[in-house]
Design a protein around this motif. Structure first.
Motif, PDB file in Angstrom:
ATOM      1  N   GLU A 131      -6.557  15.600   6.085  1.00 50.10           N
ATOM      2  CA  GLU A 131      -5.455  16.181   6.863  1.00 50.10           C
ATOM      3  C   GLU A 131      -4.173  15.350   6.781  1.00 50.10           C
ATOM      4  OE1 GLU A 131      -7.077  16.473  10.798  1.00 50.10           O
ATOM      5  OE2 GLU A 131      -8.315  18.211  10.281  1.00 50.10           O
ATOM      6  N   LEU A 132      -4.303  14.047   6.740  1.00 49.19           N
ATOM      7  CA  LEU A 132      -3.110  13.184   6.713  1.00 49.19           C
ATOM      8  C   LEU A 132      -2.443  13.277   5.353  1.00 49.19           C
ATOM      9  CD1 LEU A 132      -4.360   9.978   8.550  1.00 49.19           C
ATOM     10  CD2 LEU A 132      -2.814  11.725   9.435  1.00 49.19           C
ATOM     11  N   ARG A 133      -1.208  13.727   5.330  1.00 44.61           N
ATOM     12  CA  ARG A 133      -0.473  13.914   4.078  1.00 44.61           C
ATOM     13  C   ARG A 133       0.852  13.160   4.147  1.00 44.61           C
ATOM     14  NH1 ARG A 133      -3.748  15.511   0.570  1.00 44.61           N
ATOM     15  NH2 ARG A 133      -2.164  16.518  -0.661  1.00 44.61           N
ATOM     16  N   GLY A 134       1.310  12.673   3.017  1.00 41.96           N
ATOM     17  CA  GLY A 134       2.630  12.053   2.904  1.00 41.96           C
ATOM     18  C   GLY A 134       2.869  10.986   3.960  1.00 41.96           C
ATOM     19  N   LEU A 142       0.792  -1.227   0.000  1.00 38.14           N
ATOM     20  CA  LEU A 142       0.000   0.000   0.000  1.00 38.14           C
ATOM     21  C   LEU A 142       0.826   1.281   0.000  1.00 38.14           C
ATOM     22  CD1 LEU A 142      -2.723  -0.989   2.617  1.00 38.14           C
ATOM     23  CD2 LEU A 142      -2.781  -1.255   0.130  1.00 38.14           C
ATOM     24  N   GLY A 143       2.069   1.185   0.412  1.00 44.96           N
ATOM     25  CA  GLY A 143       2.884   2.381   0.555  1.00 44.96           C
ATOM     26  C   GLY A 143       3.425   2.906  -0.764  1.00 44.96           C
ATOM     27  N   PRO A 144       3.816   4.195  -0.758  1.00 45.18           N
ATOM     28  CA  PRO A 144       4.345   4.810  -1.976  1.00 45.18           C
ATOM     29  C   PRO A 144       5.819   4.465  -2.193  1.00 45.18           C
ATOM     30  CG  PRO A 144       4.357   6.405  -0.206  1.00 45.18           C
ATOM     31  CD  PRO A 144       3.715   5.151   0.347  1.00 45.18           C
ATOM     32  N   LYS A 145       6.273   4.621  -3.420  1.00 42.55           N
ATOM     33  CA  LYS A 145       7.701   4.446  -3.708  1.00 42.55           C
ATOM     34  C   LYS A 145       8.502   5.565  -3.074  1.00 42.55           C
ATOM     35  CE  LYS A 145       6.964   1.869  -7.915  1.00 42.55           C
ATOM     36  NZ  LYS A 145       6.958   1.840  -9.342  1.00 42.55           N
ATOM     37  N   VAL A 167      -0.378   8.838  -1.018  1.00 37.02           N
ATOM     38  CA  VAL A 167      -1.193   7.739  -1.550  1.00 37.02           C
ATOM     39  C   VAL A 167      -2.232   7.320  -0.513  1.00 37.02           C
ATOM     40  CG1 VAL A 167       0.641   6.915  -3.072  1.00 37.02           C
ATOM     41  CG2 VAL A 167       0.407   5.932  -0.793  1.00 37.02           C
ATOM     42  N   CYS A 168      -3.185   6.536  -0.927  1.00 33.97           N
ATOM     43  CA  CYS A 168      -4.351   6.189  -0.117  1.00 33.97           C
ATOM     44  C   CYS A 168      -3.996   5.410   1.161  1.00 33.97           C
ATOM     45  CB  CYS A 168      -5.337   5.392  -0.968  1.00 33.97           C
ATOM     46  SG  CYS A 168      -6.831   4.927  -0.064  1.00 33.97           S
ATOM     47  N   GLU A 199       2.215   6.463   8.918  1.00 29.51           N
ATOM     48  CA  GLU A 199       2.314   6.458  10.382  1.00 29.51           C
ATOM     49  C   GLU A 199       0.966   6.124  11.005  1.00 29.51           C
ATOM     50  OE1 GLU A 199       3.890  10.354  11.182  1.00 29.51           O
ATOM     51  OE2 GLU A 199       5.782   9.867  10.149  1.00 29.51           O
ATOM     52  N   HIS A 200      -0.110   6.594  10.408  1.00 27.16           N
ATOM     53  CA  HIS A 200      -1.452   6.290  10.923  1.00 27.16           C
ATOM     54  C   HIS A 200      -1.749   4.791  10.768  1.00 27.16           C
ATOM     55  CE1 HIS A 200      -5.375   7.495  12.396  1.00 27.16           C
ATOM     56  NE2 HIS A 200      -5.893   6.623  11.538  1.00 27.16           N
TER      57      HIS A 200
END
Length: 190
Positions: free
Chosen positions: A42-45, A18-21, A27-28, A50-51
């Motif tokens: 609100e959650l970015r990058g 699920l994580g980005p490169k 990303v979602c 971390e969430h």
């Protein structure tokens, strides 16, 4: 290849699917339906990952991962509907008041598609929900008939795959994704 589907518990394995490169990419992380829309905006990058890590530490049911020879190659998000935005979604109806679980995202890594992993993920998600006491599992797949679907937008799955897994059409929805209507499919576990 040996395929095993088990509950998601290891952050690095979830990140692999699920994580980005790039760590700064937005990303979602399969949070869009899991958390309130305000928090989702609100959650970015890196805060998104971390969430997810915090949710895993808390023991919240996030979904299941498919492994081929110990390597994570597939993901399915499944959790109690009450813990998702589907509990309040105006486009996807509630069939009844049962505390059903929602299965809303299926992802298979490139290079592993066409191997039947989506079927294994659906079955694994159902078994996980059953083991947690779910009376039924709902999904909201695309009803695309024989039309091609952009793989990026095929994350809710396809109706025919849920039918093969024993799900039945429970209701139409007013939700449309990538030009295809979504339907509410349901599998009774009682």
């Amino acid at each position: 290849m040996t395929v095993e589907v088990r509950p998601a518990s290891e952050f690095e394995d979830v990140r692999a699917l699920l994580g980005p490169k790039s760590p700064q990419a937005n990303v979602c992380w399969c949070l869009s339906y899991r958390i309130p829309s305000k928090l989702n905006r609100e959650l970015r990058g890196p805060a998104r990952g971390e969430h997810v890590a915090e949710l895993l530490r808390s023991g919240a049911p996030l979904g299941v991962l498919a492994y081929e020879d110990g390597v994570p190659v597939g993901w399915a998000a499944v959790a109690p509907r009450a813990d998702t935005s589907f509990a309040r979604n105006r486009k996807i109806p509630h069939v009844d008041d049962l505390p059903v679980w929602s299965l809303w995202c299926i992802r298979v890594r490139p290079g592993h598609r066409g191997e039947g992993l989506s079927h294994a993920l659906i079955a694994g998600a159902v078994e996980y929900a059953r083991a947690q006491g779910a009376p039924a599992v709902e999904a909201y797949p695309l009803d695309n008939g024989d039309a091609r679907v952009d793989l990026t937008m095929a994350y809710p799955g396809l109706r025919k795959n849920f039918e093969r897994a024993g799900f039945a059409h429970a209701a139409d929805t007013t939700s449309v994704l990538s030009g295809h209507p979504r339907v509410l499919m349901r599998l009774d576990l009682r």
